[in-house]
Design a protein around this motif. Structure first.
Motif, mmCIF file in Angstrom:
data_model
loop_
_atom_site.group_PDB
_atom_site.id
_atom_site.type_symbol
_atom_site.label_atom_id
_atom_site.label_comp_id
_atom_site.label_asym_id
_atom_site.label_seq_id
_atom_site.Cartn_x
_atom_site.Cartn_y
_atom_site.Cartn_z
ATOM 1 N N SER A 11 -9.868 -60.323 25.854
ATOM 2 C CA SER A 11 -9.380 -59.024 25.421
ATOM 3 C C SER A 11 -9.674 -58.785 23.938
ATOM 4 O O SER A 11 -10.111 -57.697 23.549
ATOM 5 C CB SER A 11 -7.867 -58.943 25.679
ATOM 6 O OG SER A 11 -7.356 -57.735 25.228
ATOM 7 N N LYS A 12 -9.459 -59.793 23.103
ATOM 8 C CA LYS A 12 -9.746 -59.665 21.672
ATOM 9 C C LYS A 12 -11.231 -59.416 21.424
ATOM 10 O O LYS A 12 -11.608 -58.610 20.565
ATOM 11 C CB LYS A 12 -9.312 -60.922 20.943
ATOM 12 C CG LYS A 12 -7.815 -61.049 20.813
ATOM 13 C CD LYS A 12 -7.438 -62.366 20.181
ATOM 14 C CE LYS A 12 -5.937 -62.578 20.243
ATOM 15 N NZ LYS A 12 -5.556 -63.909 19.762
ATOM 16 N N ARG A 43 -12.087 -55.796 22.390
ATOM 17 C CA ARG A 43 -11.589 -54.851 21.388
ATOM 18 C C ARG A 43 -12.433 -54.885 20.111
ATOM 19 O O ARG A 43 -12.603 -53.868 19.449
ATOM 20 C CB ARG A 43 -10.139 -55.168 21.044
ATOM 21 C CG ARG A 43 -9.183 -54.750 22.116
ATOM 22 C CD ARG A 43 -7.745 -54.917 21.660
ATOM 23 N NE ARG A 43 -6.880 -54.840 22.802
ATOM 24 C CZ ARG A 43 -6.023 -55.770 23.166
ATOM 25 N NH1 ARG A 43 -5.890 -56.870 22.461
ATOM 26 N NH2 ARG A 43 -5.273 -55.620 24.232
ATOM 27 N N ARG A 96 -15.555 -55.242 19.859
ATOM 28 C CA ARG A 96 -16.805 -54.536 20.069
ATOM 29 C C ARG A 96 -16.578 -53.075 19.908
ATOM 30 O O ARG A 96 -17.299 -52.255 19.635
ATOM 31 C CB ARG A 96 -17.372 -54.822 21.456
ATOM 32 C CG ARG A 96 -17.863 -56.230 21.551
ATOM 33 C CD ARG A 96 -18.546 -56.451 22.854
ATOM 34 N NE ARG A 96 -19.611 -57.404 22.590
ATOM 35 C CZ ARG A 96 -20.707 -57.483 23.266
ATOM 36 N NH1 ARG A 96 -20.912 -56.686 24.270
ATOM 37 N NH2 ARG A 96 -21.620 -58.367 22.974
#
Length: 51
Positions: free
Chosen positions: A45-46, A49, A51
């Motif tokens: 998820s990190k 985000r 990108r």
């Protein structure tokens, strides 16, 4: 590709690389704990985000 901690691994995904020799477009995210995907999903998820 979300790769499980133990069972379900297929040899051609390798042991430690985060990419596949046969499928260069596939990014591999390895689960580091049995029965818990929380850390792996948070990492993915990190990166999405960012990108």
């Amino acid at each position: 590709m979300l790769l499980p901690y133990a069972f379900g691994k297929i040899w051609y995904w390798g042991e430690s690389r985060d990419y596949s020799l046969w499928y260069p477009a596939v990014k591999i995210y390895r689960n580091t704990k049995s029965h818990s995907w929380d850390e792996t999903i948070d990492d993915l998820s990190k990166k999405i985000r960012a990108r």
